[in-house]
Design a protein around this motif. Structure first.
Motif, PDB file in Angstrom:
ATOM      1  N   PRO A  32       0.822  -1.214   0.000  1.00  0.00           N
ATOM      2  CA  PRO A  32       0.000   0.000   0.000  1.00  0.00           C
ATOM      3  C   PRO A  32       0.861   1.272   0.000  1.00  0.00           C
ATOM      4  O   PRO A  32       1.895   1.326   0.663  1.00  0.00           O
ATOM      5  N   GLY A  36      -3.772   5.563  -3.940  1.00  0.00           N
ATOM      6  CA  GLY A  36      -4.669   4.439  -4.191  1.00  0.00           C
ATOM      7  C   GLY A  36      -5.483   4.642  -5.456  1.00  0.00           C
ATOM      8  O   GLY A  36      -5.771   5.776  -5.859  1.00  0.00           O
ATOM      9  N   ILE A  37      -5.840   3.516  -6.074  1.00  0.00           N
ATOM     10  CA  ILE A  37      -6.645   3.593  -7.292  1.00  0.00           C
ATOM     11  C   ILE A  37      -7.430   2.286  -7.401  1.00  0.00           C
ATOM     12  O   ILE A  37      -6.866   1.211  -7.200  1.00  0.00           O
ATOM     13  N   VAL A  38      -8.738   2.397  -7.622  1.00  0.00           N
ATOM     14  CA  VAL A  38      -9.575   1.196  -7.717  1.00  0.00           C
ATOM     15  C   VAL A  38      -9.749   0.850  -9.191  1.00  0.00           C
ATOM     16  O   VAL A  38     -10.196   1.683  -9.981  1.00  0.00           O
ATOM     17  N   ARG A  42     -11.059  -3.581  -7.611  1.00  0.00           N
ATOM     18  CA  ARG A  42      -9.963  -4.009  -6.738  1.00  0.00           C
ATOM     19  C   ARG A  42      -9.068  -2.823  -6.383  1.00  0.00           C
ATOM     20  O   ARG A  42      -8.714  -2.019  -7.239  1.00  0.00           O
ATOM     21  N   GLN A  43      -8.702  -2.726  -5.107  1.00  0.00           N
ATOM     22  CA  GLN A  43      -7.836  -1.647  -4.648  1.00  0.00           C
ATOM     23  C   GLN A  43      -6.397  -1.909  -5.090  1.00  0.00           C
ATOM     24  O   GLN A  43      -5.827  -2.962  -4.791  1.00  0.00           O
ATOM     25  N   ARG A  44      -5.846  -0.943  -5.816  1.00  0.00           N
ATOM     26  CA  ARG A  44      -4.444  -1.024  -6.252  1.00  0.00           C
ATOM     27  C   ARG A  44      -3.719   0.198  -5.732  1.00  0.00           C
ATOM     28  O   ARG A  44      -4.330   1.169  -5.313  1.00  0.00           O
ATOM     29  N   TYR A  45      -2.391   0.134  -5.818  1.00  0.00           N
ATOM     30  CA  TYR A  45      -1.585   1.271  -5.381  1.00  0.00           C
ATOM     31  C   TYR A  45      -0.546   1.598  -6.440  1.00  0.00           C
ATOM     32  O   TYR A  45       0.104   0.702  -6.987  1.00  0.00           O
ATOM     33  N   THR A  66      -7.387   8.044  -5.113  1.00  0.00           N
ATOM     34  CA  THR A  66      -7.548   8.554  -3.757  1.00  0.00           C
ATOM     35  C   THR A  66      -6.171   8.660  -3.131  1.00  0.00           C
ATOM     36  O   THR A  66      -5.485   7.649  -2.952  1.00  0.00           O
ATOM     37  N   THR A  75      -7.184  14.082   2.761  1.00  0.00           N
ATOM     38  CA  THR A  75      -7.571  13.187   1.663  1.00  0.00           C
ATOM     39  C   THR A  75      -7.745  13.974   0.373  1.00  0.00           C
ATOM     40  O   THR A  75      -8.318  15.063   0.361  1.00  0.00           O
TER      41      THR A  75
END
Ligand SMILES: [Zn+2]
Length: 172
Positions: A32, A36-38, A42-45, A66, A75
């Motif tokens: 992480p 962040g990027i979905v 799925r949450q990716r980094y 994000t 944020t």
């Protein structure tokens, strides 16, 4: 496989940790990060803020990034389509980037290529880390799409049309 990974690491396509495991595969981080990027639920980094901005163009999808301000931890949300920043919260969000000829980029640049919530916090980051400068989101997007466009067209081994070339050679 091991030798292949080491070759890619030497060419700075990816990085290996102390146990030989892949720790980053540009533009993605397996651990992480603050970027962040979905993607497809799925949450990716991403490795850094600039890499995050390039992913929508790379996979030709509108995406939500994000992030967090590197100074105040506020944020940051950025909606990006290929070629365009659609929305940014806060609207004064900027990218601070460090460019360094020294490889690997993982160590030299990514920790200093971040999002900040305002020009004031960009200035504060630049005073803290030598060699960094602030970019608007639009400037950063143009920059990364040029880099990723070149990578995808010419340099990423996986994107080379090897199969087709072999097929043509067999038919010749
Ligand atoms: Zn801030």
């Amino acid at each position: 496989m091991r030798a292949g990974l080491a070759t890619l690491a030497a060419a700075d396509y990816l990085a290996l940790d102390g146990r030989g495991q892949v720790s980053c595969l540009y533009p993605f981080s397996t651990a992480p990060t603050a970027h962040g990027i979905v993607i497809d639920g799925r949450q990716r980094y991403a490795m850094c803020s600039i890499d995050a901005l390039g992913i929508p163009a790379m996979i030709d999808q509108e995406l939500e990034i994000t992030g967090r301000c590197a100074i105040c931890d506020r944020t940051i949300a950025i909606r990006v389509a290929p070629g365009a920043i659609l929305t940014a919260t806060p609207p004064e969000t900027r990218v601070v980037a460090r460019q360094d000829e020294a490889e690997p980029a993982c160590a030299a640049c990514c920790p200093f290529t971040v999002f900040v919530c305002s020009q004031e916090h960009a200035d504060r980051f630049a005073r803290r880390i030598a060699g960094t400068h602030a970019l608007s989101l639009g400037e950063a997007l143009t920059h990364v799409e040029e880099i990723f466009g070149g990578l995808l067209a010419e340099e990423l081994p996986a994107s080379r049309p090897r199969g087709r070339r072999w097929g043509q050679a067999r038919n010749a």
